[in-house]
Design a protein around this motif. Sequence first.
Motif, short mmCIF file in Angstrom:
data_model
loop_
_atom_site.label_atom_id
_atom_site.label_comp_id
_atom_site.label_asym_id
_atom_site.label_seq_id
_atom_site.Cartn_x
_atom_site.Cartn_y
_atom_site.Cartn_z
N GLY A 69 -46.12 29.53 57.79
CA GLY A 69 -46.01 28.32 56.99
C GLY A 69 -47.10 28.14 55.97
N VAL A 70 -47.86 29.19 55.69
CA VAL A 70 -48.90 29.18 54.66
C VAL A 70 -48.71 30.39 53.77
CG1 VAL A 70 -50.56 27.90 56.06
CG2 VAL A 70 -50.50 30.39 56.18
N PRO A 71 -49.15 30.33 52.50
CA PRO A 71 -49.00 31.49 51.61
C PRO A 71 -49.78 32.70 52.13
CG PRO A 71 -49.48 29.50 50.35
CD PRO A 71 -49.70 29.15 51.79
N ASN A 72 -49.32 33.90 51.76
CA ASN A 72 -50.05 35.12 52.07
C ASN A 72 -50.40 35.81 50.76
OD1 ASN A 72 -47.73 36.36 51.16
ND2 ASN A 72 -47.11 37.14 53.14
N GLN A 73 -50.92 37.02 50.83
CA GLN A 73 -51.25 37.79 49.63
C GLN A 73 -50.93 39.26 49.88
OE1 GLN A 73 -55.39 37.96 48.59
NE2 GLN A 73 -55.02 38.86 46.57
N MET A 74 -50.13 39.84 49.00
CA MET A 74 -49.77 41.24 49.10
C MET A 74 -49.89 41.89 47.73
SD MET A 74 -46.23 43.02 50.45
CE MET A 74 -45.33 42.84 48.90
N ILE A 75 -50.51 43.06 47.66
CA ILE A 75 -50.63 43.82 46.43
C ILE A 75 -49.55 44.89 46.45
CG2 ILE A 75 -52.20 45.02 44.90
CD1 ILE A 75 -53.13 42.20 45.90
N GLN A 76 -48.71 44.91 45.42
CA GLN A 76 -47.66 45.92 45.35
C GLN A 76 -47.95 46.90 44.21
OE1 GLN A 76 -42.94 45.75 44.60
NE2 GLN A 76 -43.59 45.27 46.66
N LEU A 77 -47.81 48.19 44.54
CA LEU A 77 -48.06 49.27 43.59
C LEU A 77 -46.84 50.18 43.57
CD1 LEU A 77 -50.76 49.04 45.78
CD2 LEU A 77 -51.81 50.01 43.74
N TRP A 78 -46.52 50.69 42.38
CA TRP A 78 -45.43 51.65 42.23
C TRP A 78 -45.97 52.96 41.68
CZ3 TRP A 78 -41.23 48.49 39.10
CH2 TRP A 78 -40.75 47.43 39.90
N VAL A 79 -45.47 54.06 42.24
CA VAL A 79 -45.81 55.39 41.74
C VAL A 79 -44.53 56.18 41.55
CG1 VAL A 79 -47.16 57.49 42.13
CG2 VAL A 79 -47.98 55.31 43.04
N LEU A 80 -44.38 56.83 40.39
CA LEU A 80 -43.23 57.68 40.14
C LEU A 80 -43.38 58.98 40.91
CD1 LEU A 80 -42.97 57.26 36.26
CD2 LEU A 80 -41.60 56.09 37.99
N PRO A 81 -42.34 59.43 41.62
CA PRO A 81 -42.45 60.70 42.36
C PRO A 81 -42.53 61.87 41.39
CG PRO A 81 -40.19 59.89 42.39
CD PRO A 81 -41.00 58.81 41.75
N GLU A 82 -43.27 62.89 41.77
CA GLU A 82 -43.40 64.08 40.93
C GLU A 82 -42.18 64.98 41.03
OE1 GLU A 82 -48.27 64.49 40.92
OE2 GLU A 82 -47.09 65.78 42.24
N THR A 83 -41.50 64.93 42.18
CA THR A 83 -40.31 65.75 42.42
C THR A 83 -39.13 64.83 42.69
OG1 THR A 83 -41.68 67.49 43.40
CG2 THR A 83 -39.31 67.58 43.82
#
Length: 224
Positions: free
Chosen positions: A113-127
């Motif tokens: 019932g309280v806000p949280n914090q999440m860092i989202q990162l994206w990486v393109l696959p090499e294959t």
Amino acid sequence: MDMLTLSELPQGGFAGLKEKQLVMDERIFGARKNAASFNGIGQFVYLADANFQPYGETGMHPHHEIDVISVMAKGRIEHAGSLEHGQGLTAGNVQVQRAGGEGFAHNEINPDGVPNQMIQLWVLPETPGQAAGYKVYQPQTGIRTRVYGGMTQARDTFASHTVIDVMQASEGQETTHQGEVLAYLSTGSATVNGNDIKAGTLIRTDTLAFTAKQESQLILIYTE
């Protein structure tokens, strides 16, 4: 050394979360890129600092040919979807989902019932065309932990020349890096290259000297 803080960015978000997008690489976002946001490094293309609202969720949605790394900074998340449905994450946990050609769908839910914090990162696959996959890490305090990238034969992380390390730093802990790096301080405060910085600061530099001024979470993205 270039710095970008959350206060310089517009408030965005969707569904049950608010977020600010610090990295929006032109390769992905093109003309939709926020002018203030940074481009990525290597195959790394996106970083957002998100706060899920009380009981908020992203809603079920799909990904293809992208690796999604979620770093919990504060609070909890309940993970639902086609990979490891029911997995729970707490502050400090790191979740890595590889979509590959197979793809996956997921919904991240704040159970509290309280806000949280999440860092989202994206990486393109090499294959392209790889099978979907899932990993979870619990970096130990005081240890800089690799959660993404490395040699093809490595089994602990998904292979890539783009590397992501997470450090749960205690007060006074130091780390250094030589070569281009993007470093994001998600919690706490620190001194970087002689500059005092607060949580919500992204740095691009060719030489990094970091000292935590208090308990902090640092994310480092670079290539090798």
